[in-house]
Write an enzyme that holds these catalytic residues in place. Sequence first.
Site, PDB file in Angstrom:
ATOM      1  N   HIS A  45       0.785  -1.256   0.074  1.00  0.00           N
ATOM      2  CA  HIS A  45      -0.125   0.045  -0.246  1.00  0.00           C
ATOM      3  C   HIS A  45       0.834   1.346   0.067  1.00  0.00           C
ATOM      4  CE1 HIS A  45      -3.960   2.265   1.241  1.00  0.00           C
ATOM      5  NE2 HIS A  45      -2.844   3.224   1.782  1.00  0.00           N
ATOM      6  N   GLU A  46       1.863   1.284   0.968  1.00  0.00           N
ATOM      7  CA  GLU A  46       2.494   2.588   0.951  1.00  0.00           C
ATOM      8  C   GLU A  46       3.431   2.432  -0.159  1.00  0.00           C
ATOM      9  OE1 GLU A  46       1.691   4.502   3.230  1.00  0.00           O
ATOM     10  OE2 GLU A  46       0.654   3.479   4.482  1.00  0.00           O
ATOM     11  N   HIS A  61       1.748   4.807  -2.839  1.00  0.00           N
ATOM     12  CA  HIS A  61       1.972   6.268  -2.396  1.00  0.00           C
ATOM     13  C   HIS A  61       3.215   6.684  -3.003  1.00  0.00           C
ATOM     14  CE1 HIS A  61      -1.952   6.795  -0.464  1.00  0.00           C
ATOM     15  NE2 HIS A  61      -1.628   5.887   0.694  1.00  0.00           N
ATOM     16  N   GLU A  69      -4.905   7.513  -2.679  1.00  0.00           N
ATOM     17  CA  GLU A  69      -5.458   6.485  -2.276  1.00  0.00           C
ATOM     18  C   GLU A  69      -5.821   5.443  -3.299  1.00  0.00           C
ATOM     19  OE1 GLU A  69      -5.144   6.407   1.008  1.00  0.00           O
ATOM     20  OE2 GLU A  69      -6.221   4.331   1.485  1.00  0.00           O
TER      21      GLU A  69
END
Lengths: 495, 495
Positions: A260-261, A264, A290
Amino acid sequence: MTQLASFKALEKKLAAYQYVLNVVGWDSSTEAPKGAFKRRADMQSIISQEAFELWTSDEYRELLEALLNDSSLSELDQKSLQKAHKALSKVNQIPADEYAAYNKLLTLAQRTWEDAKANDDYESFKPTLGKIIETQKKLIAYRGETAEPYNVLLDDFEEGMTMEKYDAFFDVIRKDLVPFVQAVLINRPEKPAFIDRHFPKAGQKAFVEYLNEVFDYDLDKGLLKESVHPFTWNTHPSDVRYTVRYLEDFVFSSIFAGIHELGHATYEMGIDEALNDTRLKGGTSMGIHESQSRFYENVIGRSKAFWEVHYPKLKSLFPDALKDVDVDTFYLGINWVEQSFIRVEADELTYPLHIMIRYECERAIFNEGLSLDELPDVWNQKVKDYLSLTVKKDTDGLLQDVHWSGGAFGYFPTYALGSAYAAQIYYSMRKELDLDAVIKANDIPKINAWLKDKIHRFGKRKSPEEVLLEVTGEPFDAAYYIRYLKEKYSPLYLK
Amino acid sequence: MTQLASFKALEKKLAAYQYVLNVVGWDSSTEAPKGAFKRRADMQSIISQEAFELWTSDEYRELLEALLNDSSLSELDQKSLQKAHKALSKVNQIPADEYAAYNKLLTLAQRTWEDAKANDDYESFKPTLGKIIETQKKLIAYRGETAEPYNVLLDDFEEGMTMEKYDAFFDVIRKDLVPFVQAVLINRPEKPAFIDRHFPKAGQKAFVEYLNEVFDYDLDKGLLKESVHPFTWNTHPSDVRYTVRYLEDFVFSSIFAGIHELGHATYEMGIDEALNDTRLKGGTSMGIHESQSRFYENVIGRSKAFWEVHYPKLKSLFPDALKDVDVDTFYLGINWVEQSFIRVEADELTYPLHIMIRYECERAIFNEGLSLDELPDVWNQKVKDYLSLTVKKDTDGLLQDVHWSGGAFGYFPTYALGSAYAAQIYYSMRKELDLDAVIKANDIPKINAWLKDKIHRFGKRKSPEEVLLEVTGEPFDAAYYIRYLKEKYSPLYLK
């Protein structure tokens, strides 16, 4: 110096203040000694104040106003000036003492909330929460906004979004997703046992480092570190870091928070360097940001194709815990659906229901006069309606998230929106890339290149609406999200 | 606001700038991605400039001058104002552009020196070094100093020190220590073989963490981390961190650099909090600081008593490498004397000879017109005279240290002075504490309490001369240093 050069010098100075404050924030979130808290708060507040005075100075405002409608400037400069003007207009009508008082209130609220959460004591947080909401409304009024207060907040976190649009989005979720989730829950097979097994930290760390390679994360401009809550941090495309935490009894935390990170981080690293010293740097919105992290985490990271390639690696790192687990079982495990009280622990399918609860509560507070006395009952009823769960303590209910104590109302819905954007982007990407084949060929850089070309490099040059329209050829359409979830979860649970 | 309150507010603002720059420095020295270098340099220079403008502003100077001789102020305020005045007088006569140009020169010099060192190419560094020295002399002239330039620099790093005093100090070293070292070298037994063995990093890390406990380092206000060069970092008594590095083929590095930095850290943590927002915070001088780290490292950390208690722990962490090593052999190993080219690798006994070489070269450059063309020959001759070694490449000679590329002339002698201070303090402490017994009882907190009471808590309230006089009852006397070294090394080598 021309006015433009003077203005740019001021903007760069503001960026430098932001930079040092960001570094202090990174330090504080990852390793600063606990006992240093008080001194740091003192020092931060002085430097923040210096930056704020510069930002709201006559010099800055006058230069900005003089340049704002100068059509001889480059398109990039003009857009940057517009962004600067919009940002400034959010604060420069607010009396300095009220702004400072609000920031102080938020600092104290953080502690109050932490204590209330630890003691399951909503009553002790309620007065502070009330003050935050009251002040928020007041601050919105100072801005001379004529829109309804909650719409102002929604737009702050996702430019262009309104209650009307979010209502339509959540109507679809309520109508199409809630019954689907219920059908899934009824039809679940036995829960894969490996989920709760012990995964030693060293192996988790090695796997996240492996993921850095798989996702082509550039460690010359990045850093992976541990922290209590995973997050991505950046000040510049050449300095984009992220954190994970290693829970030995829940290996999914480091794997999927990591991916997830990385989503980003890849976004921030891909932004055109030409935007660095403008207001157009950084990701364009919370929702689009997101969408990138959710695309990485869910569309890629929780796909069957991904684990067909990488499961052997994981298995080699955890020969005990995964001994009797085949890839199909693993795939079911990482997409295991379960009602839960806690948003951050929710699976991909139930996650938007958690967000819907928050959206509806915030909307009611700001727009329908819902009182904070009634709030717990309203919250708990929604948990019952959407998740079929009975909240027994507020720690598992409306006290669980930090956002409100930080004054962040209107933020939550961008989380669900991001997942929905990701689905819409996914169907567009599939027209050009054979996504499954690319993932199976372990060629994530190909996906990164696509995302960079269509989304990342533009930073804030394009609004979220423009991004979506140009990438997918359509405005936002929640139907893609439902379609994506059904196509993924039906074969897993409703076969 | 009174003038005093206004002045204090400015001082606090300056402290906040220093704080954020310190945090950026910590980040940069320990973990920031390599690729972030350029952006960071940009941002740092803007914030440094902001701080510098505030410091050299009319407002600051006028308040300072108005308050400077106000005898109605507290003693603490008066002393702080004097310190502030002395600090400001070092820079406020320097034209801003020349100061900025000098800082830029130093930034570039760092790189030039790194390259010169890597390529063993003194010629490529010489012009830069020449410019730095020339600028240093010019900056000293701006300060209106009438003292000889090198005396000004010596006083900058150790208040009260002069060539006259250092000459006397190094005369003792030359006369008494050089022949003693030669005698030791001739009489050495066989070198203990364990020194060069492999010590896995995990064990080293565990031992340094154990040392944190032994030395009572407060992790609520501190942090242990890895970096390329060990250092102590602090912004406040509640935030004092240190770093070590783990060399698997040289375990002494992490152990003794660790204890050394713990000495610095314990000093900073022990300073009276009442001094926090004054110019009297922080250790009083480089020399006194180094006395604390050397006391920890050498007087405690390389003592027989210390290892009689802690050797079993170390042995348990390295059962292979230390299998056949008894504590006597270990004690000889950690005090092994050897001629070497590199200062930072030197043992306790030869270390001051390295410093003497540097002191004499600097003195000759600033006071006797030694040219940079002649410097390598002069340096190398001194290495021959004091260490009986022939320098074959400048990387092992005058290119080895970073200090000159940073403009730090006059700094080196404080290292030797610190060790000599430590010895003098040691003989005083022994009058009150049975040091061997305390160390054997693993009661380092008792030593810490003594040091805090006599030295640490005063910060800069006392000058280095005052500290020494009040702690030992005498002015600085190098004879204690020689006595300490002879008492320690004679039984080891000249029995």
